[in-house]
Design a protein around this motif. Structure first.
Motif, PDB file in Angstrom:
ATOM      1  N   VAL A   1       0.840  -1.204   0.000  1.00 42.35           N
ATOM      2  CA  VAL A   1       0.000   0.000   0.000  1.00 42.35           C
ATOM      3  C   VAL A   1       0.871   1.248   0.000  1.00 42.35           C
ATOM      4  CG1 VAL A   1      -1.730   1.302   1.289  1.00 42.35           C
ATOM      5  CG2 VAL A   1      -1.895  -1.188   1.174  1.00 42.35           C
ATOM      6  N   ALA A   2       1.954   1.228   0.788  1.00 45.27           N
ATOM      7  CA  ALA A   2       2.833   2.400   0.892  1.00 45.27           C
ATOM      8  C   ALA A   2       3.529   2.713  -0.425  1.00 45.27           C
ATOM      9  CB  ALA A   2       3.862   2.159   2.001  1.00 45.27           C
TER      10      ALA A   2
ATOM     11  N   LEU B   1      -6.168   0.940 -12.190  1.00 50.19           N
ATOM     12  CA  LEU B   1      -5.748   0.044 -11.115  1.00 50.19           C
ATOM     13  C   LEU B   1      -6.877  -0.949 -10.822  1.00 50.19           C
ATOM     14  CD1 LEU B   1      -3.705  -0.723  -8.825  1.00 50.19           C
ATOM     15  CD2 LEU B   1      -5.051   0.801  -7.331  1.00 50.19           C
ATOM     16  N   VAL B   2      -6.587  -2.247 -10.925  1.00 51.10           N
ATOM     17  CA  VAL B   2      -7.549  -3.291 -10.574  1.00 51.10           C
ATOM     18  C   VAL B   2      -7.288  -3.726  -9.129  1.00 51.10           C
ATOM     19  CG1 VAL B   2      -8.322  -5.651 -11.027  1.00 51.10           C
ATOM     20  CG2 VAL B   2      -7.866  -4.089 -12.934  1.00 51.10           C
ATOM     21  N   VAL B   3      -8.343  -3.697  -8.338  1.00 51.80           N
ATOM     22  CA  VAL B   3      -8.283  -4.108  -6.933  1.00 51.80           C
ATOM     23  C   VAL B   3      -9.282  -5.238  -6.732  1.00 51.80           C
ATOM     24  CG1 VAL B   3      -8.502  -3.377  -4.537  1.00 51.80           C
ATOM     25  CG2 VAL B   3      -7.727  -1.735  -6.266  1.00 51.80           C
ATOM     26  N   GLN B   4      -8.845  -6.303  -6.079  1.00 54.20           N
ATOM     27  CA  GLN B   4      -9.728  -7.439  -5.819  1.00 54.20           C
ATOM     28  C   GLN B   4     -10.328  -7.308  -4.423  1.00 54.20           C
ATOM     29  OE1 GLN B   4      -8.863 -11.129  -7.928  1.00 54.20           O
ATOM     30  NE2 GLN B   4      -6.713 -10.546  -7.918  1.00 54.20           N
ATOM     31  N   TYR B   5     -11.639  -7.454  -4.355  1.00 49.43           N
ATOM     32  CA  TYR B   5     -12.400  -7.187  -3.137  1.00 49.43           C
ATOM     33  C   TYR B   5     -12.938  -8.494  -2.567  1.00 49.43           C
ATOM     34  CZ  TYR B   5     -16.130  -5.236  -0.177  1.00 49.43           C
ATOM     35  OH  TYR B   5     -16.943  -4.912   0.876  1.00 49.43           O
ATOM     36  N   PRO B   6     -12.828  -8.694  -1.232  1.00 48.45           N
ATOM     37  CA  PRO B   6     -12.439  -7.724  -0.216  1.00 48.45           C
ATOM     38  C   PRO B   6     -10.923  -7.647  -0.007  1.00 48.45           C
ATOM     39  CG  PRO B   6     -13.191  -9.756   0.828  1.00 48.45           C
ATOM     40  CD  PRO B   6     -13.387  -9.945  -0.648  1.00 48.45           C
ATOM     41  N   LEU B   7     -10.488  -6.513   0.464  1.00 53.98           N
ATOM     42  CA  LEU B   7      -9.093  -6.294   0.837  1.00 53.98           C
ATOM     43  C   LEU B   7      -9.023  -5.848   2.293  1.00 53.98           C
ATOM     44  CD1 LEU B   7      -6.246  -6.395  -0.404  1.00 53.98           C
ATOM     45  CD2 LEU B   7      -6.516  -3.986  -1.021  1.00 53.98           C
ATOM     46  N   LYS B   8     -10.094  -6.122   3.013  1.00 58.68           N
ATOM     47  CA  LYS B   8     -10.211  -5.821   4.439  1.00 58.68           C
ATOM     48  C   LYS B   8      -9.867  -4.364   4.713  1.00 58.68           C
ATOM     49  CE  LYS B   8      -9.791 -10.593   5.902  1.00 58.68           C
ATOM     50  NZ  LYS B   8      -9.122 -11.587   6.745  1.00 58.68           N
ATOM     51  N   LYS B   9      -8.980  -4.124   5.683  1.00 56.21           N
ATOM     52  CA  LYS B   9      -8.759  -2.752   6.158  1.00 56.21           C
ATOM     53  C   LYS B   9      -8.080  -1.859   5.116  1.00 56.21           C
ATOM     54  CE  LYS B   9      -6.171  -4.291   9.553  1.00 56.21           C
ATOM     55  NZ  LYS B   9      -5.896  -5.709   9.185  1.00 56.21           N
ATOM     56  N   TYR B  10      -7.498  -2.450   4.071  1.00 58.47           N
ATOM     57  CA  TYR B  10      -6.732  -1.642   3.120  1.00 58.47           C
ATOM     58  C   TYR B  10      -7.554  -1.129   1.941  1.00 58.47           C
ATOM     59  CZ  TYR B  10      -2.912  -4.002   5.548  1.00 58.47           C
ATOM     60  OH  TYR B  10      -2.070  -4.481   6.503  1.00 58.47           O
TER      61      TYR B  10
END
Length: 337
Positions: A56-57, A69-78
């Protein structure tokens, strides 16, 4: 530039992580780049937390205006943080849903779930029914559908000859009573077919009609593709043979169980609850049977002709080839880039 956010995976053998890493591999084949750190597989909990946090940083230093940007869900707190960082850089966020926390686990309320998902620009839901549920609950992102999860494996199912009755039905996965209580009642309705159970957690001595079940134990997915002993794969959840009940059964109305894709890669036509969201896909592709109750199976399988089975099997192999190519995710994401 097209990026995706990866993370640390403690276990690559679970169905959920297999689906996510398959999509990552499809994206790499499409020319995507890692947005954060490369995928890692540390089992240590501290390293698991740190590697994902470092990813993440790093993210803001890689993204630029106009990127995807492709993000796979869930990613919990991030999840929310990743979406916000991407938007600060002028990057479009495309979210692929794997699981909704407001169903089985009740980890979120529907309002909380939608509040998170509204950080996306585009969302790829499992199917039309999940897409409609998300829209009905107030999601403002643009919504799309996957169809079915792809399934990558270098292993191919062996060529199968038309089976002779009695047929064998395969049921694979975690076989604990909490999710699969129907197994303990199912046996008393089985007369004209057999069942092979792949997985752990089933106490066969406590089941009615226990002699109808053959316990195969846990088998890794590639080995199952190569060696599955059966003619059909069953998609069913809950406590009842007369429909899928409880939180797990209700979720079948909206999600795409990953085991469906595994059965197809095994070369097995699918037997699925008629009210499941994926039943529409099974019918349209001609790759299996949709039923209301497991009590129907005896009559249904006894009346199934060799020609009908061969037709389903041929369609299954065509679909299996598409799953191996990553066809469904590629088709869903390409117009959004």
């Amino acid at each position: 530039m097209n990026y995706f956010f990866s993370r640390n995976y403690k276990d690559l053998n679970s169905a959920g992580n297999k689906a996510k890493t398959d999509i990552e591999n499809i994206m790499l084949n499409m020319g995507f780049q890692y947005g954060g750190l490369h995928r890692t597989t540390y089992r240590n909990s501290v390293l698991h937390f740190l590697m994902t946090l470092f990813g993440v940083a790093v993210l803001p230093f890689k993204l630029h205006k106009g990127d995807n940007l492709v993000v796979q869900y869930p990613l919990k707190k991030y999840f929310t943080m990743v979406c916000k960082l991407a938007h600060l850089k002028g990057t479009k966020v495309i979210v692929v849903i794997h699981d909704l926390g407001s169903f089985r686990r009740k980890a979120l309320t529907p309002a909380q779930e939608i509040n998170r998902l509204n950080h996306a620009d585009h969302i790829i839901a499992h199917n039309e029914r999940m897409k409609q549920w998300i829209a009905d609950h107030g999601c403002t992102a643009q919504l799309h559908t996957l169809g079915i999860f792809d399934y990558l494996s270098a292993t191919e199912a062996p060529t199968r000859h038309t089976p002779q009755q009695p047929y064998t039905v395969v049921y694979a996965g975690g076989l604990n009573r909490r999710k699969n209580a129907f197994l303990y009642e199912w046996g008393k309705y089985i007369k004209a077919y057999r069942v092979s159970l792949y997985g752990n957690g089933f106490e066969v001595s406590e089941a009615q009609g226990s002699d109808k079940f053959q316990l195969m134990g846990f088998t890794k997915s590639d080995q199952l593709i190569a060696t599955a002993k059966g003619d059909f794969g069953l998609v069913w959840d809950g406590a009842s043979v007369n429909g899928c009940t409880g939180n797990f059964g209700e979720y079948l109305k909206f999600n795409n169980p990953h085991k469906t894709s595994l059965y197809i890669r095994c070369g097995l036509p699918v037997i699925i609850w008629r009210q499941a969201a994926l039943a529409t896909f099974v019918e349209q592709q001609g790759i299996g049977l949709c039923i209301d109750s497991l009590e129907q199976l005896d009559t249904l399988l006894q009346n199934l002709t060799a020609e009908q089975y061969d037709r389903m099997r041929t369609n299954v192999m065509k679909t299996s080839h598409l799953l191996q190519q990553g066809h469904y995710f590629t088709t869903a994401v390409s117009p959004l880039l």
